[in-house]
Design a protein around this motif. Structure first.
Motif, mmCIF file in Angstrom:
data_model
loop_
_atom_site.group_PDB
_atom_site.id
_atom_site.type_symbol
_atom_site.label_atom_id
_atom_site.label_comp_id
_atom_site.label_asym_id
_atom_site.label_seq_id
_atom_site.Cartn_x
_atom_site.Cartn_y
_atom_site.Cartn_z
ATOM 1 N N SER A 1 26.142 -22.834 4.512
ATOM 2 C CA SER A 1 25.183 -23.858 4.903
ATOM 3 C C SER A 1 23.943 -23.769 4.011
ATOM 4 O O SER A 1 23.400 -22.690 3.810
ATOM 5 C CB SER A 1 24.763 -23.680 6.364
ATOM 6 O OG SER A 1 23.695 -24.559 6.689
ATOM 7 N N THR A 2 23.531 -24.907 3.461
ATOM 8 C CA THR A 2 22.303 -24.957 2.656
ATOM 9 C C THR A 2 21.135 -25.524 3.458
ATOM 10 O O THR A 2 20.048 -25.717 2.912
ATOM 11 C CB THR A 2 22.533 -25.806 1.393
ATOM 12 O OG1 THR A 2 22.892 -27.128 1.775
ATOM 13 C CG2 THR A 2 23.645 -25.217 0.528
ATOM 14 N N ARG A 3 21.333 -25.803 4.732
ATOM 15 C CA ARG A 3 20.265 -26.345 5.563
ATOM 16 C C ARG A 3 19.119 -25.341 5.669
ATOM 17 O O ARG A 3 19.329 -24.183 6.012
ATOM 18 C CB ARG A 3 20.789 -26.670 6.956
ATOM 19 C CG ARG A 3 19.732 -27.282 7.887
ATOM 20 C CD ARG A 3 20.331 -27.637 9.224
ATOM 21 N NE ARG A 3 21.378 -28.646 9.102
ATOM 22 C CZ ARG A 3 22.120 -29.075 10.119
ATOM 23 N NH1 ARG A 3 21.929 -28.556 11.339
ATOM 24 N NH2 ARG A 3 23.055 -29.994 9.923
ATOM 25 N N GLY A 4 17.933 -25.774 5.333
ATOM 26 C CA GLY A 4 16.775 -24.900 5.352
ATOM 27 C C GLY A 4 16.507 -24.221 4.021
ATOM 28 O O GLY A 4 15.467 -23.576 3.853
ATOM 29 N N SER A 5 17.427 -24.371 3.067
ATOM 30 C CA SER A 5 17.219 -23.785 1.754
ATOM 31 C C SER A 5 16.268 -24.652 0.944
ATOM 32 O O SER A 5 16.184 -25.866 1.136
ATOM 33 C CB SER A 5 18.560 -23.659 1.016
ATOM 34 O OG SER A 5 18.368 -23.195 -0.312
ATOM 35 N N GLU A 6 15.547 -24.016 0.005
ATOM 36 C CA GLU A 6 14.646 -24.772 -0.855
ATOM 37 C C GLU A 6 15.406 -25.606 -1.877
ATOM 38 O O GLU A 6 14.845 -26.526 -2.467
ATOM 39 C CB GLU A 6 13.682 -23.820 -1.571
ATOM 40 C CG GLU A 6 12.721 -23.109 -0.625
ATOM 41 C CD GLU A 6 11.775 -22.177 -1.342
ATOM 42 O OE1 GLU A 6 11.860 -22.099 -2.591
ATOM 43 O OE2 GLU A 6 10.955 -21.538 -0.675
ATOM 44 N N ALA B 1 19.366 -27.547 -2.689
ATOM 45 C CA ALA B 1 20.596 -28.016 -2.049
ATOM 46 C C ALA B 1 21.827 -27.248 -2.508
ATOM 47 O O ALA B 1 22.878 -27.321 -1.863
ATOM 48 C CB ALA B 1 20.781 -29.510 -2.332
ATOM 49 N N GLU C 1 32.288 -20.325 5.617
ATOM 50 C CA GLU C 1 31.433 -21.503 5.621
ATOM 51 C C GLU C 1 30.092 -21.171 4.983
ATOM 52 O O GLU C 1 29.582 -20.058 5.131
ATOM 53 C CB GLU C 1 31.188 -22.013 7.047
ATOM 54 C CG GLU C 1 32.432 -22.489 7.771
ATOM 55 C CD GLU C 1 32.125 -22.964 9.178
ATOM 56 O OE1 GLU C 1 30.980 -23.417 9.403
ATOM 57 O OE2 GLU C 1 32.997 -22.841 10.048
ATOM 58 N N ALA D 1 21.577 -20.955 2.611
ATOM 59 C CA ALA D 1 20.586 -20.360 3.506
ATOM 60 C C ALA D 1 21.268 -19.478 4.551
ATOM 61 O O ALA D 1 20.702 -18.491 5.013
ATOM 62 C CB ALA D 1 19.776 -21.445 4.202
#
Length: 365
Positions: free
Chosen positions: A116-121, A123, A114, A127
């Protein structure tokens, strides 16, 4: 030019903010050589210094110790690991990739299940990831794409990391030569942390300059994404600028003049001169903080492990002769650095000689 250090260092695991194994390699390297001194700042950047005349401005070759990769956070169960991802690699390449974590003397392989790009600068940049692993991994352990240690094949050098441990290896190879026969100018190597997360170590070194000083001449070393006009096999590249800035003209001209002189003396030596806009390098950081900075690089294949032709993760690779030529240039620069005169004196003499010859023809029409 010996490639032993290149093979060794590019086989050492690393990731942004988890460069400990590289630090240990450098400590061992310095400890086995007389005449070198190692120091660190409070951010973990390293400086290796040689002896030289203190009154002469120092030349500092600088490379970074990290590479895009993973940092283990916690085991979710006995076979599932949560890890942070650090650096620039597109999420589509990371998802499903084979990875290897380095936990002390243990190596644990796994597969990214998996992303996740949540919190990445961005999309499209991960992250965090979930990894199906074949054993437990301690928090803080670095992980890398499972693309093998350094090896030579068909005139190319392949590894899970070239950027920028190959650059750091060229700096250490230069120091190896200087230990045998020194230079008239003090020479140092600055090794920084977390470049792949936005030059964090270099910014710290420039903002809180315990290791470097404004009188230094800085040469940032990189492996830069190959460009059509700067191909592999055509030699080391004098990098005049990157995506963000143009580097110091005076220093760049001197480096170019020394490369020209070396090419006349050593028929094996080849070099190029180019703007390399594939990314931004640490020379830009030093420039904006008021340091005199230039750059030298080699063209890099599969930049950040992204094999764009096959749309999958692959080993980074450089041309072995390009790397050898870069190391040769470092040694030559170290031994001729005392000839550098700031203020474009070298080019100015060339221009004025031309004017003395032809200026008298500027008669009124």
């Amino acid at each position: 030019m010996d490639t032993r250090i290149l093979s060794e260092l590019c086989s050492v695991p690393t990731a942004p903010f988890a460069e400990g194994p590289v630090v240990e390699y450098v400590k061992s390297f310095v400890g086995r050589r007389r005449g070198l001194r190692l120091s660190a700042d409070r951010f973990g950047n390293l400086l290796i210094e040689t002896a030289g005349k203190a009154r002469v401005p120092r030349w500092v070759f600088t490379a970074h110790m990290d590479h895009p990769g993973f940092v283990a956070e916690k085991m979710l169960d006995e076979r599932t690991l949560r890890a942070a991802f650090r650096g620039y690699v597109l999420a589509e390449y990371v998802r499903g990739s084979k990875v290897r974590f380095f936990d002390g003397g243990r190596e644990i392989v796994g597969t990214v299940t998996e992303v996740s790009t949540r919190g990445s600068e961005r999309a499209d940049i991960p992250a965090a990831v979930t990894v199906r692993v074949k054993g437990s991994v301690s928090s803080g352990s670095p992980g890398m794409f499972d693309q093998g240690a350094g090896r030579i094949r068909g005139g190319k050098f392949y590894s899970r990391v070239c950027d920028d441990l190959a650059g750091a290896a060229a700096c250490l190879t230069m120091l190896d030569e200087l230990v045998k026969k020194g230079a008239r100018t003090p020479i140092a190597v600055l090794l920084t942390r977390a470049e792949e997360e936005g030059f964090i170590g270099a910014i710290a070194a420039a903002k809180h300059p315990r290791l470097i000083r404004k009188s230094d001449r800085l040469v940032a070393i990189e492996c830069s994404a190959v460009q059509p006009y700067a191909p592999q096999g055509a030699g080391a590249i004098i990098r005049v600028g990157d995506r963000s800035s143009i580097f110091n003209s005076d220093l760049t001209y001197f480096i170019t003049a020394q490369a020209e002189a070396l090419a006349k003396k050593d028929k094996r030596f080849k070099y190029q001169r180019a703007l390399m806009p594939g990314g931004t390098c640490e020379a830009t950081v030093y420039d904006i903080y008021g340091f005199v900075a230039g750059s030298i690089c080699v063209p890099l294949g599969n930049y950040h492990n992204m094999d764009r032709a096959r749309k999958k993760i692959g080993p980074e690779f450089i041309d072995l002769e390009d790397w050898k030529n870069m190391a040769r240039l470092f040694v030559h620069l170290a031994r001729t650095a005392h000839e550098y005169e700031p203020g474009h004196q070298l080019l100015k003499r060339r221009v004025e000689k031309r004017f003395e010859k032809l200026g008298k023809l500027l008669r009124p029409n």
